[in-house]
Design an enzyme around this catalytic site. Structure first.
Site, PDB file in Angstrom:
ATOM      1  N   ASP A   1       0.868  -1.163   0.000  1.00 19.29           N
ATOM      2  CA  ASP A   1       0.000   0.000   0.000  1.00 19.29           C
ATOM      3  C   ASP A   1       0.910   1.219   0.000  1.00 19.29           C
ATOM      4  OD1 ASP A   1      -2.482   1.233  -0.190  1.00 19.29           O
ATOM      5  OD2 ASP A   1      -2.730   1.411   1.971  1.00 19.29           O
ATOM      6  N   THR A   2       0.463   2.243  -0.671  1.00 17.99           N
ATOM      7  CA  THR A   2       1.272   3.442  -0.851  1.00 17.99           C
ATOM      8  C   THR A   2       0.419   4.670  -0.590  1.00 17.99           C
ATOM      9  OG1 THR A   2       2.698   2.395  -2.483  1.00 17.99           O
ATOM     10  CG2 THR A   2       2.571   4.781  -2.565  1.00 17.99           C
TER      11      THR A   2
ATOM     12  N   GLY B   1      -0.618   9.617 -10.876  1.00 18.24           N
ATOM     13  CA  GLY B   1      -0.961  10.091  -9.543  1.00 18.24           C
ATOM     14  C   GLY B   1      -0.481  11.509  -9.294  1.00 18.24           C
ATOM     15  N   TYR B   2       0.252  11.676  -8.220  1.00 17.24           N
ATOM     16  CA  TYR B   2       0.723  12.989  -7.797  1.00 17.24           C
ATOM     17  C   TYR B   2       2.100  13.348  -8.379  1.00 17.24           C
ATOM     18  CZ  TYR B   2      -3.015  12.532  -4.333  1.00 17.24           C
ATOM     19  OH  TYR B   2      -4.233  12.379  -3.715  1.00 17.24           O
ATOM     20  N   ASP B   3       2.619  12.553  -9.285  1.00 15.89           N
ATOM     21  CA  ASP B   3       3.963  12.772  -9.832  1.00 15.89           C
ATOM     22  C   ASP B   3       4.201  14.191 -10.361  1.00 15.89           C
ATOM     23  OD1 ASP B   3       4.540  10.189  -9.114  1.00 15.89           O
ATOM     24  OD2 ASP B   3       4.767   9.434 -11.160  1.00 15.89           O
TER      25      ASP B   3
ATOM     26  N   LYS C   1      12.933   7.787 -11.745  1.00 11.31           N
ATOM     27  CA  LYS C   1      11.931   7.581 -10.692  1.00 11.31           C
ATOM     28  C   LYS C   1      11.977   6.150 -10.164  1.00 11.31           C
ATOM     29  CE  LYS C   1       7.114   7.421  -9.502  1.00 11.31           C
ATOM     30  NZ  LYS C   1       5.751   7.254  -9.968  1.00 11.31           N
TER      31      LYS C   1
ATOM     32  N   HIS D   1       9.849   5.527  -3.586  1.00  7.25           N
ATOM     33  CA  HIS D   1       9.428   4.822  -2.381  1.00  7.25           C
ATOM     34  C   HIS D   1       9.195   3.339  -2.660  1.00  7.25           C
ATOM     35  CE1 HIS D   1       6.327   6.722  -4.730  1.00  7.25           C
ATOM     36  NE2 HIS D   1       5.443   5.858  -4.279  1.00  7.25           N
ATOM     37  N   ARG D   2       8.582   3.027  -3.790  1.00  9.79           N
ATOM     38  CA  ARG D   2       8.353   1.626  -4.155  1.00  9.79           C
ATOM     39  C   ARG D   2       9.677   0.914  -4.417  1.00  9.79           C
ATOM     40  NH1 ARG D   2       3.667   3.733  -6.813  1.00  9.79           N
ATOM     41  NH2 ARG D   2       1.800   2.866  -5.849  1.00  9.79           N
TER      42      ARG D   2
END
Length: 181
Positions: free
Chosen positions: A42-43, A140-142, A162, A167-168
């Protein structure tokens, strides 16, 4: 193997209050129903000035405010976030991924059940929310997240960079290191 490979077409609920709870909930569902070692993640994007919001609600942030918005509407999610931040100068934020791994380790001596081990791996990338969108790659929010140490948003950096610093990537690297041991 993917969920499709094991014929799991269920939209596994995410009702936890934390990223850890949601990741574990998804992994436990697969482990309990398909009897396979598995991992799930989950992120969320956590914005300091918004007390960690949108957090676990990142994918459906706009739809919480406006039920007519569809979950995973990146434009609507970014618009809400930028509107809520307004002119606030505290733009500190972080993307965070939690991966839950569940592995069968043994069978109960009576043979009635398996003994499982659960592990969590955390990946974080710190940065800031920009005042406007920039860049066309990513999702997303990139377009509004600029990671520390870079002068471009995730959407401007491109997938190659990236995927090395995200984070992933960091959570996955910890998972891989664990599995190699």
């Amino acid at each position: 193997m993917s969920l499709k490979d094991i014929n799991c077409d269920v939209d596994i609920p995410e009702t936890g209050q934390t990223l850890q709870e949601n990741a574990l909930q998804k992994a436990r569902y697969v482990y309990d129903n398909y009897h396979l070692d598995c991992f799930a993640d989950d992120t969320g994007l956590e914005v300091e000035a918004l007390n960690g919001a949108p957090g676990i609600y990142s994918a459906r942030y706009a739809s919480l405010e406006n039920p007519q918005c569809q979950p995973h509407d990146s434009e609507a999610n970014m618009s809400r976030l930028l509107r809520e931040l307004g002119e606030n100068n505290n733009r500190r934020a972080r993307f965070r991924t939690v991966i839950a791994l569940i592995q069968k380790r043994d069978v109960c001596p009576c043979g009635c059940t398996s003994i499982k081990q659960e592990h969590l791996f955390d990946g974080i990338v710190d940065g800031e929310i920009t005042r406007e969108r920039s860049g066309a790659e990513g999702f997303g929010y990139d377009p509004i997240f600029r990671p520390d140490g870079y002068d471009k948003t995730f959407a401007e950096l491109g997938a190659d960079i990236k995927n090395q610093i995200s984070h992933r990537a960091r959570a996955t690297q910890k998972l891989c290191e664990f599995l190699k041991r």
